[in-house]
Write a protein that holds these residues in place. Structure first.
Motif, mmCIF file in Angstrom:
data_model
loop_
_atom_site.group_PDB
_atom_site.id
_atom_site.type_symbol
_atom_site.label_atom_id
_atom_site.label_comp_id
_atom_site.label_asym_id
_atom_site.label_seq_id
_atom_site.Cartn_x
_atom_site.Cartn_y
_atom_site.Cartn_z
ATOM 1 N N GLU A 1 0.809 -1.227 0.000
ATOM 2 C CA GLU A 1 0.000 0.000 0.000
ATOM 3 C C GLU A 1 0.834 1.265 0.000
ATOM 4 O O GLU A 1 0.278 2.371 0.007
ATOM 5 N N GLN A 2 2.147 1.144 -0.020
ATOM 6 C CA GLN A 2 3.020 2.310 0.066
ATOM 7 C C GLN A 2 3.522 2.735 -1.305
ATOM 8 O O GLN A 2 3.538 1.959 -2.260
ATOM 9 N N LEU A 3 3.959 3.995 -1.374
ATOM 10 C CA LEU A 3 4.559 4.564 -2.571
ATOM 11 C C LEU A 3 6.057 4.764 -2.346
ATOM 12 O O LEU A 3 6.550 4.706 -1.232
ATOM 13 N N MET A 4 6.750 5.036 -3.436
ATOM 14 C CA MET A 4 8.180 5.311 -3.367
ATOM 15 C C MET A 4 8.456 6.619 -4.083
ATOM 16 O O MET A 4 7.991 6.846 -5.211
ATOM 17 N N ALA A 5 9.206 7.481 -3.440
ATOM 18 C CA ALA A 5 9.633 8.731 -4.058
ATOM 19 C C ALA A 5 11.126 8.660 -4.282
ATOM 20 O O ALA A 5 11.862 8.099 -3.466
ATOM 21 N N GLY A 6 11.581 9.221 -5.381
ATOM 22 C CA GLY A 6 12.999 9.111 -5.667
ATOM 23 C C GLY A 6 13.506 10.224 -6.545
ATOM 24 O O GLY A 6 12.745 10.894 -7.257
ATOM 25 N N GLU A 7 14.804 10.421 -6.485
ATOM 26 C CA GLU A 7 15.509 11.350 -7.358
ATOM 27 C C GLU A 7 16.634 10.549 -8.005
ATOM 28 O O GLU A 7 17.664 10.303 -7.402
ATOM 29 N N TYR A 8 16.384 10.094 -9.228
ATOM 30 C CA TYR A 8 17.353 9.286 -9.959
ATOM 31 C C TYR A 8 17.530 9.897 -11.344
ATOM 32 O O TYR A 8 16.886 9.488 -12.313
ATOM 33 N N PRO A 9 18.381 10.918 -11.444
ATOM 34 C CA PRO A 9 18.446 11.714 -12.677
ATOM 35 C C PRO A 9 19.045 10.995 -13.864
ATOM 36 O O PRO A 9 18.741 11.329 -14.997
ATOM 37 N N VAL A 10 19.926 10.016 -13.659
ATOM 38 C CA VAL A 10 20.582 9.369 -14.796
ATOM 39 C C VAL A 10 19.840 8.110 -15.208
ATOM 40 O O VAL A 10 19.489 7.913 -16.369
ATOM 41 N N SER A 11 19.580 7.224 -14.267
ATOM 42 C CA SER A 11 18.977 5.937 -14.617
ATOM 43 C C SER A 11 17.478 6.020 -14.800
ATOM 44 O O SER A 11 16.870 5.086 -15.302
ATOM 45 N N LYS A 12 16.860 7.118 -14.377
ATOM 46 C CA LYS A 12 15.401 7.272 -14.434
ATOM 47 C C LYS A 12 14.676 6.179 -13.645
ATOM 48 O O LYS A 12 13.514 5.877 -13.902
ATOM 49 N N GLY A 13 15.373 5.583 -12.696
ATOM 50 C CA GLY A 13 14.755 4.577 -11.843
ATOM 51 C C GLY A 13 14.507 3.257 -12.523
ATOM 52 O O GLY A 13 13.719 2.449 -12.024
ATOM 53 N N ARG A 14 15.195 2.992 -13.622
ATOM 54 C CA ARG A 14 14.935 1.738 -14.343
ATOM 55 C C ARG A 14 15.542 0.526 -13.641
ATOM 56 O O ARG A 14 15.377 -0.589 -14.120
ATOM 57 N N TRP A 15 16.255 0.745 -12.564
ATOM 58 C CA TRP A 15 16.751 -0.383 -11.781
ATOM 59 C C TRP A 15 15.672 -0.959 -10.883
ATOM 60 O O TRP A 15 15.850 -2.022 -10.283
ATOM 61 N N LEU A 16 14.522 -0.281 -10.797
ATOM 62 C CA LEU A 16 13.443 -0.776 -9.953
ATOM 63 C C LEU A 16 12.704 -1.924 -10.629
ATOM 64 O O LEU A 16 12.506 -1.909 -11.851
ATOM 65 N N PRO A 17 12.281 -2.932 -9.874
ATOM 66 C CA PRO A 17 11.438 -3.982 -10.456
ATOM 67 C C PRO A 17 10.130 -3.386 -10.969
ATOM 68 O O PRO A 17 9.673 -2.344 -10.489
ATOM 69 N N PRO A 18 9.521 -4.013 -11.966
ATOM 70 C CA PRO A 18 8.303 -3.429 -12.561
ATOM 71 C C PRO A 18 7.204 -3.164 -11.547
ATOM 72 O O PRO A 18 6.529 -2.124 -11.626
ATOM 73 N N GLU A 19 7.009 -4.064 -10.585
ATOM 74 C CA GLU A 19 5.920 -3.852 -9.630
ATOM 75 C C GLU A 19 6.184 -2.670 -8.709
ATOM 76 O O GLU A 19 5.252 -2.074 -8.171
ATOM 77 N N VAL A 20 7.465 -2.321 -8.522
ATOM 78 C CA VAL A 20 7.799 -1.160 -7.699
ATOM 79 C C VAL A 20 7.819 0.106 -8.550
ATOM 80 O O VAL A 20 7.382 1.176 -8.111
ATOM 81 N N TYR A 21 8.303 0.000 -9.778
ATOM 82 C CA TYR A 21 8.381 1.179 -10.650
ATOM 83 C C TYR A 21 7.001 1.779 -10.890
ATOM 84 O O TYR A 21 6.852 2.999 -10.991
ATOM 85 N N SER A 22 5.986 0.938 -10.954
ATOM 86 C CA SER A 22 4.628 1.464 -11.183
ATOM 87 C C SER A 22 4.129 2.261 -9.996
ATOM 88 O O SER A 22 3.174 3.043 -10.138
ATOM 89 N N ARG A 23 4.739 2.090 -8.813
ATOM 90 C CA ARG A 23 4.308 2.830 -7.619
ATOM 91 C C ARG A 23 5.331 3.873 -7.193
ATOM 92 O O ARG A 23 5.307 4.344 -6.067
ATOM 93 N N SER A 24 6.246 4.225 -8.087
ATOM 94 C CA SER A 24 7.255 5.234 -7.760
ATOM 95 C C SER A 24 7.001 6.497 -8.560
ATOM 96 O O SER A 24 6.402 6.466 -9.630
ATOM 97 N N HIS A 25 7.457 7.595 -8.030
ATOM 98 C CA HIS A 25 7.337 8.868 -8.737
ATOM 99 C C HIS A 25 8.571 9.707 -8.443
ATOM 100 O O HIS A 25 9.180 9.613 -7.376
ATOM 101 N N LYS A 26 8.941 10.491 -9.439
ATOM 102 C CA LYS A 26 10.133 11.314 -9.291
ATOM 103 C C LYS A 26 9.850 12.474 -8.350
ATOM 104 O O LYS A 26 8.805 13.106 -8.403
ATOM 105 N N TRP A 27 10.832 12.753 -7.515
ATOM 106 C CA TRP A 27 10.669 13.799 -6.506
ATOM 107 C C TRP A 27 12.001 14.513 -6.380
ATOM 108 O O TRP A 27 13.005 13.891 -6.034
#
Length: 1007
Positions: A552-578
């Motif tokens: 039920e939780q979200l993830m916020a991140g600042e990943y300027p180079v990789s754009k967060g593509r290291w995240l698994p798909p199920e986590v990437y769908s619940r992440s947003h750039k911050w």
């Protein structure tokens, strides 16, 4: 050598008979050495003059192999044939045999680097062996240079050296091409290619987006070629990302990319040899073979290395134009420049070097060569641009967009800032010595005022001006075109230095300094090859996040180079750039409501995120991912700072991924090491444990459980004997040596090897000594606990200090125990009362509330030891690499075998059945190890029951668990096994409290 042999065998036998073995080994070694010396002297007396140095150098070159690889050679006696054959070839009189022997000895490191792409990598003895081989060749070359020309034997040492350089360059580039899955392409521009690649593979050469780069067409052509070569239905015809066919294609393409990059040292050698001679050519080839930027991007499917190859091909023919000026030199220089334009537009700057060579050439060549050069440029650009032949208008528009729109005439970057970035980036990758010497080389070629030097100087200045200053956004991979033009004047400087000092007094010193510099650059290159074989940082960070992020939780991140593509798909769908840094600047701290995890990718030139409001729970240093990001910091808003007064149990073994000891939480967790052939072979090199720490980890506490004999290594060939049986624990401390590769960040390795008789062992590695106390307490090792208690630091948990009080009582030091207890009460007021409540809390909210008073751990970290089957996405860390659990249905029910070993401890099991029971049944839980089996729990099941909860104890480990369900037509649906924290802390209290009753201070607390 005799001493070395006895140390090896004594480490297996636990130092049995050391008083006899060590003197005997020394005596045997002295006798064998004397016989060898006598035999060598006899051979020298019967041979011609000049033979003794040759024999001596050959024996010296093999000494490191025999000394450092004694254990490997002892375990595999047939390997002694290798040094024996090499020695025979080295001592042979025919030049061909002698050259073959030393060429094999020098090329062995390169061969093992290629093998290291699929295996554990090169042993440490390769480096000193290769270094001695290089010294031998240098000494031989110097001796030949001092002899008169008529008597000097023909020795193709230069071509042997070139062959070694090219093989080394290829091996370093191939090392790591098969690693880093599933991050098979670790370049930031990968998504731009994947959009086009699928269309290209279907035969549609018009890209769906504006990105007309030649290398994408090259890799698409490889895909079409594979479809023609392999039969339909094979994996090569399936191009879904992550599919077997896609992985095979990417591996093939990366090997092609590495092979293309390995041609650059050859072009560097050819160009420098024409400009300044053979010595400069060899030095240029070696520097390009060891170029870390070239190594990194030779393994990635991007156009930087193919473009650099085209640029240098054009430059080489520009050098030929300056010296010879034949018409095909102009044509090929133009064609290569056109290919550089097609790869990436700014690569066309190399045509200026061809024009300069045309202008500097004397006698005057006329205008015809210039027309040939221009025609080659146009033809080369169009030939490597398939889009032009499909849709010329689209190709022209895309070219205009890139040249005029995406790269405006006004430079958006500050030139000084770009120069500072380039300096810091190159120093970070190459080292300060390389940068200073490259600058000195530029000054040298500028002062000599020769045409060849002017052409090289122009190339370097053009690369600096057009790449560093002119590019709108400078990235590290853009400088792949720059570093070869800096290596060229560096090679000229080193060659000039070797030639300038002719006196015996200074020549040796200069030669030694040059060799030392080249050795250092070799370490840098070997470090790059080592990093390429390590698991990717992003993959580990993504698994870590997937474990701690609740559904039920979200993830916020600042990943300027990789754009967060290291995240698994199920986590990437619940992440947003911050943009957390911006929020910190405006608000002082960001709002954290609803965020389960915060992620921050930091550029290497940025300062760490201010930690007054939140400290990272885990930091992963950069490995095989984006080189511009030195780390990925992961923050838990529910844990501002990790502090714990109690020690969590460790009951489930994780596969030993690299350990990043970068935070207090990371150093509080034990690291697992599995030793024994009875574990699954699929574990492979993961039985080694790499520790990465910004500071030396210091002495590591270890504890070993299981059965059998093994050795624990903390340095090359330095092992500690482990002789175990069920119920017996071996513990101690080791101080791991820092590994030379890579130089930065600091890495340390521990390794376990089984005795030939066999082993089934678990070795726990504890960065903090206090975390080993609960295991030793369970094993009753009071003497070992007393040794650990003496090494507790000022920040040790209060529970560890309480155990230290009990160890003092066991040792008979009652007064010391009274003082330690008084200090504990002073430093941690209220702890003992809360700890007693924790032991009496049982399960449920009371346990959670009491534990929250003693530890800042949030819920995900409290469940870090949990095993879930089948593993859902949020519980996948540390389980995906294990073989899957085996469920064998039968008419009587089902048997389930788990693949993860468990350690001694108190655990709870929750099992959900596929359907409620139709009648009575039973569940039996067993543990199995090597020559070990025990029933841990057996419960009866009632009709209609669909859930089973039970508590059990594993008394000895490591063991595998097996569930036998006696329920016809039923099977397990969901299984959870986790530490029983309530029972664990109650057990600890039950062991400590009776022993502490003898203390007056303890009685006062209980009253």
């Amino acid at each position: 050598m005799g001493l070395k042999s006895q140390l090896y065998y004594l480490s297996w036998d636990g130092w049995q008979g050391a008083w006899l073995r060590l003197p005997g080994g020394l005596l045997a070694g002295a006798m064998i050495g004397g016989l060898l010396a006598w035999g060598l002297a006899w051979l020298c007396a019967r041979r011609e003059d000049g033979a003794p140095p040759r024999y001596a150098w050959s024996l010296l070159g093999l000494a490191p192999l025999a000394w450092l690889a004694w254990e490997t050679l002892s375990r595999h006696p047939l390997l002694w044939l290798l040094p024996a054959v090499l020695l025979a070839l080295m001592l042979a009189r025919p030049l061909a045999l002698w050259a073959a022997g030393w060429a094999l000895a020098v090329l062995t490191p390169a061969w093992l680097l290629v093998w290291g792409a699929l295996g554990p990598g090169p042993p440490m003895w390769l480096m000193p062996t290769a270094a001695l081989g290089a010294v031998y060749f240098l000494a031989l070359a110097r001796r030949l240079a001092l002899e008169p020309e008529p008597t000097r034997p023909a020795m193709p040492w230069a071509w042997l050296a070139l062959a070694g350089i090219l093989a080394l360059g290829l091996g370093l580039r191939l090392a790591g091409v098969a690693h880093g899955w599933p991050e098979f392409i670790s370049h930031v521009d990968t998504p731009k290619q994947l959009v086009q690649l699928s269309a290209f593979l279907r035969g549609d050469l018009a890209p769906p987006m504006s990105y007309p780069l030649g290398h994408v067409y090259l890799y698409a052509a490889l895909g079409r070629l594979s479809a023609w070569l392999f039969a339909p239905g094979s994996p090569w015809h399936v191009w879904a990302v992550g599919h077997e066919g896609w992985n095979a294609y990417v591996l093939f393409a990366r090997c092609l990319q590495a092979s293309l990059g390995a041609l650059l040292p050859l072009l560097g050698f050819l160009a420098a040899r024409r400009l300044w001679g053979l010595t400069a050519g060899l030095l240029a080839g070696l520097l390009l073979a060891l170029d870390p930027l070239q190594l990194t991007y030779s393994r990635q499917l991007m156009g930087d290395v193919p473009q650099a190859l085209a640029v240098w091909l054009s430059f080489f023919f520009a050098v030929r134009m300056l010296q010879q000026g034949r018409w095909w030199d102009y044509l090929i220089a133009g064609l290569a420049a056109g290919a550089a334009v097609a790869a990436k537009v700014y690569g066309g700057y190399v045509i200026i070097l061809a024009l300069a060579a045309w202008g500097l050439r004397r006698p005057w060549g006329g205008w015809t060569p210039l027309i040939t050069l221009a025609a080659g440029l146009v033809v080369g650009c169009l030939l490597f641009s398939p889009l032009f032949w499909v849709d010329p208008a689209r190709w022209a528009q895309d070219l205009i967009n890139i040249v005029l729109i995406q790269s405006p005439t006004v430079q958006s970057n500050d030139p000084m800032q770009a120069l500072a970035y380039a300096w810091e980036a190159l120093v970070r990758r190459f080292g300060l010595a390389w940068m200073l010497l490259a600058g000195a080389g530029l000054v040298l070629v500028a002062l000599r005022h020769k045409k060849a030097d002017l052409l090289t100087l122009l190339a370097a200045l053009l690369a600096i001006a057009l790449i560093v200053i002119r590019l709108r956004s400078l990235r590290e991979w853009d400088m792949v075109n720059l570093t070869p033009f800096l290596s060229l004047p560096l090679a000229a400087l080193l060659a000039a230095a070797l030639k300038a000092f002719k006196s015996r007094r200074y020549r040796g010193a200069v030669l030694g300094l040059v060799c030392l510099f080249l050795f250092w650059q070799g370490l840098v290159a070997m470090g790059d090859a080592w990093l390429a074989r390590m698991p990717a940082t992003g993959q580990m960070a993504g698994l870590w996040v997937s474990k701690v992020l609740a559904p039920e939780q979200l993830m916020a991140g600042e990943y300027p180079v990789s754009k967060g593509r290291w995240l698994p798909p199920e986590v990437y769908s619940r992440s947003h750039k911050w943009e957390m840094r911006d929020d910190l600047a405006k608000q002082g701290r960001p709002a954290l409501a609803g965020q389960g995890v915060l992620a921050l990718e930091r550029f290497w030139w940025q300062l760490p995120l201010p930690q007054a409001w939140l400290r990272p729970a885990q930091v992963f240093a950069s490995r095989n991912y984006y080189w511009e990001n030195p780390d990925i910091g992961l923050y838990l808003p529910d844990m501002p700072d990790y502090k714990s007064q109690v020690i969590l149990p460790h009951v489930r073994v994780d596969l030993p991924l690299p350990a990043y000891l970068t935070t207090p939480w990371a150093r509080s967790r034990p690291r697992d090491l599995l030793v024994g052939r009875r574990f699954a072979r699929s574990l492979g090199f993961k039985q080694d444990q790499w520790l990465i720490s910004p500071q030396p980890p210091g002495p590591l506490t270890f504890a070993a459980l299981g059965r059998g004999r093994a050795r624990l290594f903390w340095a090359p060939e330095l092992g500690l004997p482990l002789d175990l049986d069920w119920g017996r624990t071996v513990s101690g401390s080791v101080c791991p040596w820092r590994r030379l590769m890579p130089l930065r960040p600091q890495t340390y390795k521990l390794e376990g090897r089984p005795h030939p008789e066999g082993a089934f062992l678990w070795v726990g590695l504890y960065p903090r000594p206090e975390t080993a106390l609960p295991l030793l307490l369970r094993q009753g090792k009071w003497k070992a606990m007393a040794e650990l208690a003496s090494r507790l630091g000022p920040d040790a948990p209060a529970e560890a200090r309480l155990i230290a009080v009990a160890t003092l009582l066991e040792a008979g030091d009652r007064q010391g125990a009274e003082r330690a207890l008084a200090k504990l009460r002073k430093d941690h007021p209220g702890f003992l009362a809360t700890y007693r409540q924790l032991a009496q809390a049982g399960d449920g909210p009371a346990l959670a509330g009491t534990l929250a008073k003693l530890s800042s751990l949030p819920h995900p970290l409290l469940n870090w030891e949990r095993l879930v089957w089948p593993p859902p996405p949020g519980e996948s860390f540390g389980q995906d690499d294990w073989p899957p659990a085996m469920v064998e249905p039968s008419p009587e029910g089902a048997t389930m075998r788990l693949s993860q070993p468990f350690l001694p401890g108190l655990l709870s099991l929750h099992l959900e059945l596929a359907v409620p029971l139709e009648g009575p049944g039973s569940l039996k839980l067993r543990s199995k190890g090597w020559d070990h089996a025990a029933t841990l729990a057996e419960v009866s099941l009632k009709a209609g029951q669909g859930v089973v909860d039970l508590s059990f104890e594993v008394k000895q480990g490591p063991v595998f668990l097996e569930l036998e369900l006696n329920a016809p037509g039923n099977r397990p649906l969901w299984l959870t096994i986790e530490p029983d924290l309530g029972a664990e802390f109650a057990w600890r209290w039950g062991v400590l409290a009776p022993r502490l009753d003898a203390l007056a201070g303890w009685k006062a607390i209980k009253e």
